[in-house]
Design an enzyme around this catalytic site. Structure first.
Site, PDB file in Angstrom:
ATOM      1  NE  ARG A  65      -7.386 -45.160 -23.323  1.00 12.12           N
ATOM      2  CZ  ARG A  65      -6.401 -45.981 -23.676  1.00 12.12           C
ATOM      3  NH1 ARG A  65      -5.895 -46.852 -22.809  1.00 12.12           N
ATOM      4  NH2 ARG A  65      -5.900 -45.920 -24.897  1.00 12.12           N
ATOM      5  CG  HIS A 179       0.808 -56.220 -25.506  1.00 13.70           C
ATOM      6  ND1 HIS A 179       0.125 -55.193 -26.100  1.00 13.70           N
ATOM      7  CD2 HIS A 179       2.123 -55.976 -25.719  1.00 13.70           C
ATOM      8  CE1 HIS A 179       1.003 -54.350 -26.650  1.00 13.70           C
ATOM      9  NE2 HIS A 179       2.211 -54.807 -26.433  1.00 13.70           N
ATOM     10  CG  HIS A 232      -3.020 -56.492 -30.186  1.00 16.61           C
ATOM     11  ND1 HIS A 232      -1.867 -57.118 -29.808  1.00 16.61           N
ATOM     12  CD2 HIS A 232      -3.328 -55.650 -29.171  1.00 16.61           C
ATOM     13  CE1 HIS A 232      -1.501 -56.670 -28.615  1.00 16.61           C
ATOM     14  NE2 HIS A 232      -2.365 -55.785 -28.203  1.00 16.61           N
ATOM     15  CG  ASP A 305      -5.726 -52.681 -29.081  1.00 12.14           C
ATOM     16  OD1 ASP A 305      -5.968 -52.315 -27.919  1.00 12.14           O
ATOM     17  OD2 ASP A 305      -4.583 -52.629 -29.594  1.00 12.14           O
TER      18      ASP A 305
END
Ligand code: ZN
Length: 439
Positions: A65, A179, A232, A305
């Protein structure tokens, strides 16, 4: 020079196939010796009997972040969460603000990470602003130290752009991490498309949106060679596509996350936003297939993740709340519960999926920015070491979460294994043990 002797632990080093009760002597930043009955001399002795001595754990997929959303997590707080979970190295994704898409921001991450508690390596975006339109300067990003390329959070939807990005990423010697989410099939979706989404009246995210991107990308690799990694992975069908690609010798890898190995879409009942993630939790058959995919060697990497969000954001109605959960502090315990307690794999294999395999994915197994290779235990190598207690029963409480955010569905969950000490470059950065000095 500080010296530490880990005495009588089960030393697991998948890179060399080592699985034996031995001692490990650390001098300064490095492992000086690995062997039986090493003399303690002046070293601080840590009784490792009953514990696993493993290479430091590596997570190739976290969201820290910073820059831009430091109220959720920073590189510093994310590294605290990492060492609390036994991780000595994490690779952070580029969906920051601004996007991690220039050499300057790659260098900013390395600068900020100098005071972090673990090693942090940036993964840079493949397109400017992760908009999926204009390719970034991938050669320059690689030169600045990016260890992979990804638009994570989003797919690169345009096949034409994807082809160019694969070519440039392959030429730079990096891995592309996808992704996998075909966006026109998932508009407005907030959970898995199935009986439960119907019951809750929520828009569903169908499996085919993941599978179709993996299929497309594997086709593209034949004209745009590149190491390709599925992030993922969430559905059974994806595993079958990857199984065929790997059988055909294509450089395709995949990762599984703790939540997809432990939970199903039933966790969304009651509109529990701590179960809202992307890709979504799916059904029991998918969960079983992912566990089996790990056991079969189709999925060779585990990744959290780790996605911090504030309580206010997660308090929004289900369809408005952000996707994602944190994962660093509970990951090892979760993988052990899903994969070892169920008999799918053993400890040596689990350590492989969390150390040397992610190191190889991101080229961290070889010399990088002046450091030597990570992901293994070897005499002369950097002393990144994680101690694991394979028989430690614990229940997750908020006090176990050492990063900035609390968004996890695992509060109150019982686990049967835990990391108990994390050493990064010879420095103990986290410990749940009481060390005793010997003379
Ligand atoms: Zn993602």
């Amino acid at each position: 020079m500080t010296t530490t002797l880990f005495k009588g632990g089960r030393v697991l080093d998948p890179a060399s196939g080592t699985d034996a009760v031995m001692d490990v002597l650390v001098e300064g930043q490095r492992i000086a010796r690995i062997g039986k009955d090493l003399p303690a001399s002046e070293a601080e002795v840590i009784d490792a009997s009953g514990l696993i001595v493993a290479p430091g754990l590596i997570d190739p997929h976290v969201h820290l972040r910073e820059p831009g959303q430091e109220h959720k997590e920073t590189i510093q707080t994310g590294s605290q969460a990492a060492v609390a979970g036994g991780f000595t190295t994490v690779c952070c994704m580029p969906n920051t603000a601004p996007t991690l898409d220039t050499p300057e921001i790659v260098r900013f991450i390395y600068d900020q990470a100098r005071t972090a508690m673990c090693r942090v390596f940036p993964v840079a975006a493949g397109t400017v602003g992760r908009q999926g339109e204009r390719m970034t300067e991938i050669q320059l990003l690689a030169k600045a130290g990016a260890v992979g390329i990804s638009d994570d959070g989003d797919v690169i939807a345009s096949a034409g752009v994807m082809k160019s990005v694969f070519t440039a990423t392959g030429a730079a010697g990096l891995v592309f991490m996808q992704h996998c989410q075909e966006p026109t099939l998932t508009r407005g979706a907030s959970m898995h498309a199935g009986g439960i989404s119907t019951k809750l009246g929520l828009t569903g995210w169908p499996r085919i949106a993941e599978e179709i991107i993996i299929e497309r990308d594997i086709r593209l690799l034949s004209v745009a060679p590149c190491r390709y990694h599925v992030q993922h992975l969430s559905c059974a069908g994806s595993i079958e596509i990857i199984r065929i690609a790997r059988a055909n010798g294509l450089p395709v890898t995949a990762e599984a996350s703790p939540h997809h190995l432990l939970l199903t879409d039933e966790a969304c009942l009651g509109y529990d936003t701590s179960a809202k993630m992307n890709p979504p939790l799916r059904e029991q058959s998918d969960l079983e297939a992912i566990r089996k995919g790990v056991a079969d060697g189709i999925i060779t990497i585990l990744a959290t993740d780790h996605a911090p969000h504030t309580p206010d954001e997660k308090a929004l109605p289900f369809s408005d709340a952000p996707f994602g959960i944190i994962g660093l502090e509970t990951a090892l315990a979760g993988y052990a519960k899903a994969l070892i307690d169920t008999g799918h794999i053993d400890w040596l294999k689990l350590v492989e999926l969390m150390t040397i395999n992610p190191a190889k994915l991101c080229n961290l197994d070889r010399s990088h920015r002046g450091d030597d290779g990570l992901g293994e235990l070897r005499e002369g190598g950097l002393a990144d070491i994680t101690l694991i207690d394979p028989a430690h029963s614990w229940t997750v409480t908020e006090s176990d979460l050492e990063g900035l955010s609390r968004n996890t569905p695992f509060l109150g969950t019982e686990f049967n294994a835990r990391t108990v000490l994390t050493m990064v470059g010879g420095q103990t950065q986290h410990s749940r043990l009481n060390a005793s000095a010997s003379s």
